[in-house]
Design a protein around this motif. Sequence first.
Motif, PDB file in Angstrom:
ATOM      1  N   LEU A 148      17.136  12.035  10.782  1.00 52.43           N
ATOM      2  CA  LEU A 148      16.379  13.139  10.178  1.00 52.43           C
ATOM      3  C   LEU A 148      14.886  13.067  10.471  1.00 52.43           C
ATOM      4  CD1 LEU A 148      18.052  13.262   6.649  1.00 52.43           C
ATOM      5  CD2 LEU A 148      18.601  14.636   8.668  1.00 52.43           C
ATOM      6  N   LYS A 149      14.463  12.078  11.255  1.00 54.30           N
ATOM      7  CA  LYS A 149      13.032  11.947  11.568  1.00 54.30           C
ATOM      8  C   LYS A 149      12.566  13.169  12.327  1.00 54.30           C
ATOM      9  CE  LYS A 149      12.598   6.971  11.438  1.00 54.30           C
ATOM     10  NZ  LYS A 149      12.185   5.765  12.128  1.00 54.30           N
ATOM     11  N   PRO A 150      11.373  13.649  12.126  1.00 54.66           N
ATOM     12  CA  PRO A 150      10.220  13.016  11.494  1.00 54.66           C
ATOM     13  C   PRO A 150      10.152  13.207   9.982  1.00 54.66           C
ATOM     14  CG  PRO A 150       9.501  15.079  12.425  1.00 54.66           C
ATOM     15  CD  PRO A 150      10.982  14.927  12.752  1.00 54.66           C
ATOM     16  N   GLN A 151      11.088  13.956   9.378  1.00 51.47           N
ATOM     17  CA  GLN A 151      11.047  14.109   7.925  1.00 51.47           C
ATOM     18  C   GLN A 151      11.485  12.811   7.269  1.00 51.47           C
ATOM     19  OE1 GLN A 151      13.533  17.669   7.640  1.00 51.47           O
ATOM     20  NE2 GLN A 151      11.723  18.781   6.945  1.00 51.47           N
ATOM     21  N   HIS A 152      10.995  12.565   6.062  1.00 52.72           N
ATOM     22  CA  HIS A 152      11.349  11.328   5.380  1.00 52.72           C
ATOM     23  C   HIS A 152      12.234  11.607   4.161  1.00 52.72           C
ATOM     24  CE1 HIS A 152       7.415  12.537   3.587  1.00 52.72           C
ATOM     25  NE2 HIS A 152       8.075  12.330   2.486  1.00 52.72           N
ATOM     26  N   VAL A 153      12.830  10.538   3.669  1.00 48.07           N
ATOM     27  CA  VAL A 153      13.635  10.590   2.459  1.00 48.07           C
ATOM     28  C   VAL A 153      12.711  10.478   1.247  1.00 48.07           C
ATOM     29  CG1 VAL A 153      15.415   9.362   1.129  1.00 48.07           C
ATOM     30  CG2 VAL A 153      15.671   9.645   3.613  1.00 48.07           C
ATOM     31  N   LEU A 154      11.745   9.547   1.318  1.00 51.24           N
ATOM     32  CA  LEU A 154      10.789   9.326   0.240  1.00 51.24           C
ATOM     33  C   LEU A 154       9.535   8.682   0.816  1.00 51.24           C
ATOM     34  CD1 LEU A 154      11.325   7.911  -3.262  1.00 51.24           C
ATOM     35  CD2 LEU A 154       9.908   6.610  -1.713  1.00 51.24           C
ATOM     36  N   LEU A 155       8.381   9.127   0.350  1.00 50.35           N
ATOM     37  CA  LEU A 155       7.116   8.502   0.713  1.00 50.35           C
ATOM     38  C   LEU A 155       6.336   8.269  -0.572  1.00 50.35           C
ATOM     39  CD1 LEU A 155       5.025   7.468   2.766  1.00 50.35           C
ATOM     40  CD2 LEU A 155       4.224   9.820   2.997  1.00 50.35           C
ATOM     41  N   TYR A 156       5.977   7.016  -0.823  1.00 48.74           N
ATOM     42  CA  TYR A 156       5.242   6.638  -2.033  1.00 48.74           C
ATOM     43  C   TYR A 156       3.971   5.929  -1.589  1.00 48.74           C
ATOM     44  CZ  TYR A 156       4.648   4.896  -6.837  1.00 48.74           C
ATOM     45  OH  TYR A 156       4.188   4.641  -8.107  1.00 48.74           O
ATOM     46  N   ARG A 157       2.824   6.515  -1.951  1.00 45.02           N
ATOM     47  CA  ARG A 157       1.543   5.958  -1.508  1.00 45.02           C
ATOM     48  C   ARG A 157       0.512   6.151  -2.612  1.00 45.02           C
ATOM     49  NH1 ARG A 157       0.054   7.893   4.177  1.00 45.02           N
ATOM     50  NH2 ARG A 157       0.497   9.876   3.195  1.00 45.02           N
ATOM     51  N   ASP A 158      -0.308   5.144  -2.803  1.00 44.21           N
ATOM     52  CA  ASP A 158      -1.389   5.203  -3.795  1.00 44.21           C
ATOM     53  C   ASP A 158      -0.885   5.572  -5.190  1.00 44.21           C
ATOM     54  OD1 ASP A 158      -3.240   4.555  -1.793  1.00 44.21           O
ATOM     55  OD2 ASP A 158      -3.491   6.672  -1.259  1.00 44.21           O
TER      56      ASP A 158
ATOM     57  N   ARG B 116       0.825  -1.212   0.000  1.00 38.33           N
ATOM     58  CA  ARG B 116       0.000   0.000   0.000  1.00 38.33           C
ATOM     59  C   ARG B 116       0.853   1.253   0.000  1.00 38.33           C
ATOM     60  NH1 ARG B 116      -3.502  -0.322   5.084  1.00 38.33           N
ATOM     61  NH2 ARG B 116      -1.380  -0.076   5.730  1.00 38.33           N
ATOM     62  N   ALA B 117       1.970   1.232   0.736  1.00 35.33           N
ATOM     63  CA  ALA B 117       2.822   2.419   0.840  1.00 35.33           C
ATOM     64  C   ALA B 117       4.247   2.016   1.203  1.00 35.33           C
ATOM     65  CB  ALA B 117       2.276   3.374   1.899  1.00 35.33           C
ATOM     66  N   VAL B 118       5.190   2.881   0.816  1.00 33.10           N
ATOM     67  CA  VAL B 118       6.607   2.692   1.144  1.00 33.10           C
ATOM     68  C   VAL B 118       7.130   4.009   1.692  1.00 33.10           C
ATOM     69  CG1 VAL B 118       8.903   2.199   0.239  1.00 33.10           C
ATOM     70  CG2 VAL B 118       6.919   1.023  -0.717  1.00 33.10           C
ATOM     71  N   GLU B 119       7.769   3.924   2.841  1.00 33.61           N
ATOM     72  CA  GLU B 119       8.397   5.118   3.418  1.00 33.61           C
ATOM     73  C   GLU B 119       9.864   4.831   3.698  1.00 33.61           C
ATOM     74  OE1 GLU B 119       7.885   8.341   7.006  1.00 33.61           O
ATOM     75  OE2 GLU B 119       7.334   6.268   7.395  1.00 33.61           O
ATOM     76  N   TRP B 120      10.730   5.623   3.062  1.00 32.98           N
ATOM     77  CA  TRP B 120      12.159   5.587   3.345  1.00 32.98           C
ATOM     78  C   TRP B 120      12.470   6.772   4.246  1.00 32.98           C
ATOM     79  CZ3 TRP B 120      16.093   2.247   2.234  1.00 32.98           C
ATOM     80  CH2 TRP B 120      15.823   1.218   1.329  1.00 32.98           C
ATOM     81  N   SER B 121      13.227   6.529   5.300  1.00 35.56           N
ATOM     82  CA  SER B 121      13.625   7.613   6.198  1.00 35.56           C
ATOM     83  C   SER B 121      15.071   7.393   6.621  1.00 35.56           C
ATOM     84  CB  SER B 121      12.715   7.665   7.427  1.00 35.56           C
ATOM     85  OG  SER B 121      12.766   6.446   8.127  1.00 35.56           O
ATOM     86  N   ARG B 122      15.660   8.409   7.212  1.00 35.94           N
ATOM     87  CA  ARG B 122      16.988   8.283   7.812  1.00 35.94           C
ATOM     88  C   ARG B 122      16.822   8.580   9.286  1.00 35.94           C
ATOM     89  NH1 ARG B 122      21.785  11.643   5.328  1.00 35.94           N
ATOM     90  NH2 ARG B 122      21.736  12.808   7.262  1.00 35.94           N
ATOM     91  N   THR B 123      17.346   7.715  10.128  1.00 36.43           N
ATOM     92  CA  THR B 123      17.049   7.778  11.557  1.00 36.43           C
ATOM     93  C   THR B 123      17.384   9.126  12.189  1.00 36.43           C
ATOM     94  OG1 THR B 123      19.166   6.694  12.037  1.00 36.43           O
ATOM     95  CG2 THR B 123      17.219   5.285  11.898  1.00 36.43           C
TER      96      THR B 123
END
Length: 137
Positions: free
Chosen positions: A58-68, A49-56
């Motif tokens: 830099l949270k709460p911001q993400h590297v990439l979020l792909y959804r729908d 359903r969704a993929v979230e790439w983050s860097r520990t």
Amino acid sequence: MSAVTASLCSTLLFVGLFVFVSADQKNITAQSGQKNITLTCRAPNNNIRAVEWSRTDLKPQHVLLYRDGHFEPANQHPSFKNRVDLQDRQMKDGDVSLILKNVTINDTGTYECRVFMSGPNNEHICNISLTVDPPGE
């Protein structure tokens, strides 16, 4: 020894707890100035359903979020804008690998990929430690 004591001593109870932890930790080294590197992650099925790439760090911001079926740029860390993509946007065979473009030493860190799927066992996590060496090393 009495019959009661013998009876108590012969009864043994085993209680077991089994915990399975995915040791999906990879270490990658790249060179600063490298055009593209791939941070590999595969989910166990195609019901993604969704993929979230983050860097520990830099949270709460993400590297990439792909959804729908599309990228969501809201809350993406500025240093990754226009520098990341999925290797396969259709995520065939569970491939949710990240392509990181124009690598710099500032990209060093621990990356986490969270894959959200339909059905049971609906989350999969990959961890990748990326070290970027300065040019010429």
